[in-house]
Design an enzyme around this catalytic site. Structure first.
Site, PDB file in Angstrom:
ATOM      1  N   TRP A   1       0.831  -1.203   0.000  1.00  9.68           N
ATOM      2  CA  TRP A   1       0.000   0.000   0.000  1.00  9.68           C
ATOM      3  C   TRP A   1       0.865   1.252   0.000  1.00  9.68           C
ATOM      4  O   TRP A   1       0.536   2.238  -0.649  1.00  9.68           O
ATOM      5  CB  TRP A   1      -0.914   0.007   1.235  1.00  9.68           C
ATOM      6  CG  TRP A   1      -1.817   1.201   1.320  1.00  9.68           C
ATOM      7  CD1 TRP A   1      -3.069   1.341   0.807  1.00  9.68           C
ATOM      8  CD2 TRP A   1      -1.528   2.450   1.978  1.00  9.68           C
ATOM      9  NE1 TRP A   1      -3.583   2.582   1.079  1.00  9.68           N
ATOM     10  CE2 TRP A   1      -2.659   3.291   1.793  1.00  9.68           C
ATOM     11  CE3 TRP A   1      -0.443   2.952   2.688  1.00  9.68           C
ATOM     12  CZ2 TRP A   1      -2.721   4.588   2.315  1.00  9.68           C
ATOM     13  CZ3 TRP A   1      -0.503   4.247   3.191  1.00  9.68           C
ATOM     14  CH2 TRP A   1      -1.634   5.044   3.007  1.00  9.68           C
ATOM     15  N   HIS A   2       1.989   1.191   0.689  1.00  6.27           N
ATOM     16  CA  HIS A   2       2.856   2.361   0.789  1.00  6.27           C
ATOM     17  C   HIS A   2       3.642   2.610  -0.486  1.00  6.27           C
ATOM     18  O   HIS A   2       4.056   3.751  -0.734  1.00  6.27           O
ATOM     19  CB  HIS A   2       3.809   2.218   1.975  1.00  6.27           C
ATOM     20  CG  HIS A   2       3.179   2.516   3.292  1.00  6.27           C
ATOM     21  ND1 HIS A   2       2.466   1.591   4.001  1.00  6.27           N
ATOM     22  CD2 HIS A   2       3.137   3.666   4.020  1.00  6.27           C
ATOM     23  CE1 HIS A   2       2.016   2.152   5.122  1.00  6.27           C
ATOM     24  NE2 HIS A   2       2.409   3.403   5.151  1.00  6.27           N
ATOM     25  N   GLY A   3       3.855   1.592  -1.293  1.00 12.59           N
ATOM     26  CA  GLY A   3       4.591   1.842  -2.521  1.00 12.59           C
ATOM     27  C   GLY A   3       4.905   0.589  -3.304  1.00 12.59           C
ATOM     28  O   GLY A   3       4.974  -0.515  -2.750  1.00 12.59           O
TER      29      GLY A   3
ATOM     30  N   PHE B   1       1.972   8.769  -1.582  1.00 15.35           N
ATOM     31  CA  PHE B   1       1.287   7.490  -1.414  1.00 15.35           C
ATOM     32  C   PHE B   1      -0.169   7.563  -1.825  1.00 15.35           C
ATOM     33  O   PHE B   1      -0.858   6.572  -1.792  1.00 15.35           O
ATOM     34  CB  PHE B   1       1.393   7.024   0.054  1.00 15.35           C
ATOM     35  CG  PHE B   1       2.830   6.904   0.509  1.00 15.35           C
ATOM     36  CD1 PHE B   1       3.706   6.059  -0.139  1.00 15.35           C
ATOM     37  CD2 PHE B   1       3.287   7.679   1.563  1.00 15.35           C
ATOM     38  CE1 PHE B   1       5.031   5.973   0.276  1.00 15.35           C
ATOM     39  CE2 PHE B   1       4.621   7.596   1.974  1.00 15.35           C
ATOM     40  CZ  PHE B   1       5.475   6.743   1.333  1.00 15.35           C
TER      41      PHE B   1
END
Length: 467
Positions: A318-320, A467
């Site tokens: 989700w963060h990257g 993000f």
């Protein structure tokens, strides 16, 4: 977008606020909607259609789910909604990563698409998804007014970097809310606190990390490496929690009560506690919509650990779209599973300074994976931290002396000491007036300092915008 967001807050917020206050009840949501769309388009005019299409699909999926009598039809509407939401997220955020993996594995030369990441797509996608899922589960009533629904999705205070506000959190306030003096004053306090975290602390300490991050890790000293990653440790906390506090404050000014997103996480005594205090709304989202549906901890230890592993790998993703983020998520998943296996009980028995130091050390190591460019650089930086070169050099000594005061300020501000002091002051008989005078004076000074820094400063990144 970063400077634009602060410019918007400083120069357009008063106009929006005055218009909002004098408008009739029926027009308040329209004013917020227009402000939200202008705010997003200011920094991301090309991809505003992504948010609008996603909101349109989710709104009408909710309408269909509410009207349909067949469970299978409701399920189809939910699936369509999720495919559209996650499809946008996948295309814009992960296509390049997947193409890169394919090229690496199969020695191909597929050209990755040049798709800039829409600002805040991970945040507003999760918010919009939560509405459709909760309607399907019968947790919230169907919103039948598209203007009201789009107002929820596009609320500009927390649109691009959270906190992640589930529809359930503000369902009543979308329809009917009141702004009073107490909430407005509390909102101003939150906003100034968040702005001060961001401008006075995160920006200043972040300059040190930016400088050290660009260096050759094989040549830096141990002290330099620690100064750099500790600088980032405080930068990301004050940057993200500062934005969240500003969002919460602005929300209160407009009559909304957004959930708290941070609770002094660096005081945690275990990794599990850290994630109950850090980015609370993201942890809550994954727990409600992924961990519990997977079975949570209800089906034995093996499946509990499997579920935790899935959740943390996806938290990293989700963060990257990078192996660094996957490793970062896996790192936390392993630490939490180890605590579930019994180490958590050991931590509870250890002296408070020991368990807190352990937790902080693990978090700092985690940030190395989070903000280095690739795994090779991450391990090179870790090597520098733990004795890869000389212990210190003149550069490290100079930077330590230059940033010592800001480090002390960051350490103090990351604890709850100020909150305890002001709470105690407000409880002492005949000291309530002093409490209000002290806090008001501090807020005025902080606001003036922040304004000066914004006008004169050029380094002003919002880390979580990416993000």
């Amino acid at each position: 977008m970063v400077f634009s967001s602060l410019t918007f807050i400083y120069f357009f917020l008063p106009v929006v606020m005055i218009t909002y206050m004098v408008a009739s009840k029926k027009l308040k949501n329209l004013i917020l909607l227009v402000a939200g769309l202008i705010f997003y388009a200011w920094g991301e005019p090309v991809y505003i259609w992504v948010m609008l299409v996603s909101s349109f699909v989710d709104f009408y999926a909710g309408i269909y789910i509410g009207r349909s009598k067949k469970q299978s039809s409701k399920r189809v509407a939910l699936i369509i909604s999720m495919v559209v939401d996650l499809g946008f997220l996948f295309v814009f955020k992960y296509t390049g990563f997947i193409v890169g993996v394919i090229n690496s594995c199969f020695k191909t030369n597929i050209e990755p698409p040049d798709l800039p990441l829409p600002i805040g797509i991970s945040f507003y996608t999760f918010q919009s998804m939560s509405y459709t899922i909760d309607v399907y589960l019968g947790k919230v009533k169907v919103q039948k007014n598209f203007l009201n629904y789009l107002t929820y999705v596009s609320l500009f205070p927390q649109l691009v970097a959270g906190p992640i506000v589930r529809y359930e959190d503000v369902a009543n306030e979308i329809e009917d809310r009141k702004v009073n003096v107490d909430n407005f004053g509390e909102g101003i306090g939150y906003f100034i606190k968040g702005l001060s975290k961001k401008v006075l602390l995160a920006n200043n300490i972040g300059l040190l990390w930016t400088q050290i991050k660009a260096m050759d890790y094989s040549e830096i000293s141990v002290l330099t490496a620690w100064l750099g990653i500790l600088a980032f440790t405080f930068q990301i906390y004050f940057d993200f929690s500062g934005y969240s506090d500003m969002a919460i404050g602005l929300g209160k000014m407009f009559g909304f009560n957004f959930p708290i997103n941070f609770d002094h996480p660096y005081q945690s005594k275990s990794i599990s506690e850290f994630w109950r205090r850090w980015h609370i709304t993201l942890g809550s989202w994954f727990r409600i919509y992924l961990y519990i549906p997977l079975g949570g901890n209800r089906n034995g230890k093996f499946k509990t650990y499997r579920n935790l592993a899935i959740v943390w790998l996806l938290t990293g993703l989700w963060h990257g779209a990078s192996f660094n983020f996957i490793v970062w998520g896996a790192f936390y998943g392993i630490l939490i599973i180890i605590e579930r296996l019994g180490f958590g009980d050991i931590l509870k028995k250890l002296p408070l300074p020991v368990s807190t130091a352990y937790t902080f050390l693990m978090v700092v190591i985690g940030w190395v994976f989070f903000d280095t460019d690739n795994m090779s650089k991450a391990f090179s930086y870790l090597k520098a931290m733990f004795g890869g070169g000389k212990l210190f050099d003149s550069f490290a000594v100079y930077q330590l002396s230059s940033y010592l005061v800001i480090f002390i300020m960051c350490i103090f501000a990351s604890t709850d000491l100020w909150r305890k002091f002001t709470a105690r002051l407000s409880e002492i008989k005949n000291m309530k007036n002093a409490y209000y005078y002290v806090t008001s004076a501090v807020q005025i000074v902080l606001l003036l300092l922040c304004t000066c820094y914004i006008v004169d400063g050029s380094y002003n990144p919002f880390l979580y915008f990416r993000f």
